[in-house]
Design an enzyme around this catalytic site. Structure first.
Site, short mmCIF file in Angstrom:
data_model
loop_
_atom_site.label_atom_id
_atom_site.label_comp_id
_atom_site.label_asym_id
_atom_site.label_seq_id
_atom_site.Cartn_x
_atom_site.Cartn_y
_atom_site.Cartn_z
N ASP A 209 41.19 64.74 37.19
CA ASP A 209 41.43 63.51 37.93
C ASP A 209 42.62 62.82 37.26
OD1 ASP A 209 41.40 61.35 39.58
OD2 ASP A 209 39.26 60.94 39.38
C1 BGC Z 1 40.91 59.00 41.86
C2 BGC Z 1 40.98 60.30 42.64
C3 BGC Z 1 42.32 60.40 43.35
C4 BGC Z 1 43.42 60.28 42.32
C5 BGC Z 1 44.81 60.38 42.90
C6 BGC Z 1 42.10 58.82 40.96
O1 BGC Z 1 42.12 57.57 40.39
O2 BGC Z 1 39.72 58.96 41.11
O3 BGC Z 1 39.93 60.38 43.57
O4 BGC Z 1 42.40 61.60 44.04
O5 BGC Z 1 43.31 59.03 41.66
O6 BGC Z 1 45.13 59.27 43.63
#
Ligand code: BGC
Length: 748
Positions: free
Chosen positions: A261
């Site tokens: 993530d």
């Molecule tokens: C989120 C993800 C997301 C990623 C990219 C993160 O903060 O938890 O779900 O895909 O950001 O935007």
């Protein structure tokens, strides 16, 4: 002269030919050759995400290696539709995307085919806007209703969640673009999500928190999986070899890439060795860390090549590799129609006393609630979509031909505009989650009751990434909402007129204390940009509701077992929000007793049970049949439309296991099926297959899945509480499937 040019051309052609023969560029069939030709620096660069601006608003990129023909690829959010920047410098062209129904509403359809249709359209936007991977579906289990991202997720049940996610993945990937099943795993809260240690038993992990991912991976075959931010039993999930390699790849057969993530952890080397191929959002620090470890031998050549090979296998599948000429012009109109239809097929009707609904369509309607203008189409955070417009209920009802109480409608428009203007003036921003609900005097409500035929009250709640919902305001009605509802109820009922509530909420709310005040309740969740129109189609009966609850509505928040250890607690003694509990770790003390598994087994009364939802018609269940062999069983049930209008019914198949051995929930969902649109009197026989493995429970003592011998009850239900027909079968011998004990134990 002519002759000379011919010779020059010939020479150029020869040069070009020998250049292209000598130049090694990535092809689908030369991955090992490319791997051999790559420098260590090039290999490492492929494991760390980088900057880019190919698609403004995209969440991240993988790095290009020009010399080897390895293109940059583009990754963008999210579950309810593609999230990119809608406007760009230097052009009038816009890049809006469709805001489809959020995942919780999609799950309420109980219809994988519908989900696949939705994501086939969604994936086309991914492709046509030049994106390679959609960072979705989100699929963490609804462990507790306060999780701020539950709207991005499906259900409290792993089977429903897994089947929805698998269908989602299939639809997107049909377009030749990828998905990222996220957040793997046990990311069930937002509070301290970057550091929180989820302490979960192996049984609860295997049967619940990993089970949905297992189904999605095996049946959907996603290109990528996103590891979560949190720790699981003491280790960051992105660094947990047992999770990312032993379980995900060796046991489940996943052959794509795992990415972190957005915020990889300090121990990049451990992540790399654990099977996390791509660090996002990556930068030079991660490159240096991996490079140092490769040079010192801490990461072996084989280990490095394994991650890089995964990356190359991913890259050759992408549109950027294929040099797909995207149009930047997906058919947004056609997709809006898909979004609307999907919402119609998923909206849940919770109550319909004395057939209040459907409305005739010619009533004079008093439309209440700030959410009638500030409609919650999607949640906030990375689950948001930049749509051109989100239709609200006021607009949708007007478009459908209803006569609205114009003074009242104008009042809400004004309140909304004033709130926004005040916000601008003060330089503050309204906490959208708690937009103040305007008050109306009793006298005014009485006048409105006299002048209108029916009251419709839209109650809204929004939430999103980065924060959980809070008590009491996100779960309970506010004092003003309660007062409004009471006054509306009294004034309209006095005159024999009906009151309808539309629950435009991103998560479960308390209903037990006020549902008796109203005649009908419709639950569209956050239904996307066209959802308000779908709500109106349900209110008028143009569409017959066929959605069912993908989770339980409890009577009180504290009835939910996980409420005792979810980081926010509510001080029950004085009704105020309590102090935040420890946020460093969360003990999943309730173990497997999540959702209906708890309420059903322990006989705890609920407000609305799992799997519940009403229709404008009624269905009869008949001819239950089940046939078992060593591999599992096949069951069928005939569903007949006994009412006066056409409708669809979700039949849920629960299994009650024989006593003895592991303690099990009283009943567990093992299959479900939805009928086609049945005309009055029409019937359909639904057939469902369940394998012996799918029946198994997890025995921690032996680290194996076990399906015990004995007699099983098969229960066909319209909800987990409303069992309409039963059958039974016998398994002659116990079956077991041993797995490695690699997930760690919850620390005490
Ligand atoms: C989120 C993800 C997301 C990623 C990219 C993160 O903060 O938890 O779900 O895909 O950001 O935007």
């Amino acid at each position: 002269m002519k002759k000379l040019s011919f010779i020059v051309l010939l020479c150029l052609a020869c040069c070009f030919n020998s250049f292209s023969q000598n130049t090694l560029v990535l092809r689908e069939d030369n991955i090992e050759e490319i791997l051999n030709a790559m420098t260590v620096e090039e290999k490492v660069s492929l494991l760390v995400g980088g900057p880019g601006n190919l698609v403004p608003g995209a969440a991240g990129y993988t790095r290009e290696i020009e010399r080897l023909g390895i293109p940059m690829t583009v990754l963008a959010d999210g579950p309810a539709g593609l999230r990119i920047q809608p406007k760009r410098d230097g052009t009038d062209q816009t890049f809006y995307c469709t805001g489809f129904p959020t995942s919780t509403l999609l799950a309420s359809s109980w219809d994988p085919e519908l989900v696949e249709t939705v994501t086939t359209a969604m994936g086309n936007e991914v492709l046509e806007y030049g994106v390679d991977v959609l960072l979705a579906p989100g699929m963490n289990l609804h462990r507790n209703p306060l999780c701020g991202r539950n709207f991005e997720y499906y259900s409290e049940d792993p089977l429903l969640s897994g089947k929805m996610a698998a269908a989602y993945v299939r639809g997107i990937q049909k377009n030749g673009v990828g998905t990222s099943v996220k957040h793997f795993a046990a990311n069930n809260q937002e509070i301290n999500r970057l550091e929180n240690d989820a302490r979960v038993s192996n049984r609860a992990l295997r049967e619940l928190y990993l089970k949905n991912f297992e189904i999605a991976v095996k049946e959907g075959k996603p290109w990528t999986v996103m590891s979560s931010y949190n720790k699981l039993n003491g280790e960051y999930t992105q660094q947990k070899h047992g999770l990312l390699t032993t379980v995900l790849r060796d046991e489940w057969g996943f052959d794509g890439i795992v990415m972190t993530d957005w915020g990889c952890k300090e121990n990049t080397v451990k992540s790399t060795k654990a099977g996390n191929d791509l660090m996002e959002w990556g930068n030079q620090v991660e490159i240096d860390r991996i490079l140092t470890a490769v040079n010192s031998g801490e990461i072996s050549k084989e280990e490095l090549d394994c991650n890089v090979r995964n990356m190359l296998n991913y890259i050759v599948k992408t549109p950027h590799f294929r040099q797909y000429k995207f149009s930047n012009k997906p058919d947004l109109k056609a997709h809006a129609a898909v979004a609307r239809k999907a919402a119609e097929e998923s909206i849940i009707m919770l109550k319909n006393g004395s057939e209040t609904l459907p409305l005739n369509g010619d009533e004079k309607v008093a439309l209440y609630g700030i959410s009638s203008v500030d409609f919650v189409g999607i949640g906030t955070g990375s689950g948001w979509v930049n749509t051109e417009h989100i239709t609200n209920i006021q607009e949708a009802m007007t478009k459908a031909g209803f006569t609205l109480d114009e003074n009242l409608a104008e009042y809400y428009r004004l309140c909304y505009a004033t709130q926004n203007a005040t916000e601008k003036m003060n330089g503050s921003s309204i906490d959208k989650r708690h937009r103040p609900e305007p008050t109306i005097t009793v006298q005014a409500i009485e006048r409105q009751a006299a002048n209108n035929d029916v009251a419709v009250f839209v109650l809204g709640r929004v939430a999103g990434e980065g924060a959980d919902r809070v008590l009491p305001e996100d779960f309970e009605l506010s004092a003003i909402e309660r007062e409004m509802l009471q006054n509306i109820s009294l004034s309209y009922h006095k005159l024999g007129k009906k009151v309808v509530v539309v629950l435009n909420v991103v998560g479960v709310v308390e209903t037990a204390s006020w549902k008796h005040l109203v005649d009908a309740i419709v639950l569209p969740w956050a239904p996307g940009q066209e959802g308000a129109r779908a709500v109106v189609d349900i209110l008028t009966g143009k569409a017959n509701p066929s959605g069912k609850l993908p989770m339980t509505f409890p009577i009180n928040y504290m009835d939910i077992p996980s409420s005792k250890n979810f980081p926010y607690t509510w001080d029950m003694t004085n009704g105020r929000r309590g102090t935040r509990k420890n946020v460093d770790f969360t003990e999943y003390e309730e173990d497997i007793w999540v959702g209906y598994r708890y309420f059903q087994s322990k006989n705890v009364e609920v407000s609305y049970p799992f799997g519940y939802g009403l229709s404008y018609t009624t269905f009869e269940y008949s001819k239950p049949k089940v046939k078992a062999d060593n591999d599992g069983f096949t069951a069928s049930i005939t569903v007949t439309n006994k009412g006066k209008v056409a409708g669809r019914e979700v039949a849920e198949l629960y299994v009650a296991a024989p006593a003895g051995g592991l303690e099990k929930p009283a009943r567990e969902l093992k299959a479900f099926a939805k009928t086609k649109l049945l005309a009055p009197g029409e019937f359909e026989t639904l057939t469902m297959k369940v394998s012996a493995y799918e029946m198994a429970s997890f025995n921690e003592a032996t680290s194996s899945w076990e399906t015990a011998a004995g007699t099983y009850q098969v229960l066909f239900g319209a909800s987990v509480e409303d069992i309409r027909a039963t059958a039974s079968f016998r398994f002659g011998k116990t079956q077991a499937w041993k797995v490695q004990d690699v997930l760690g134990t919850p620390m005490k």
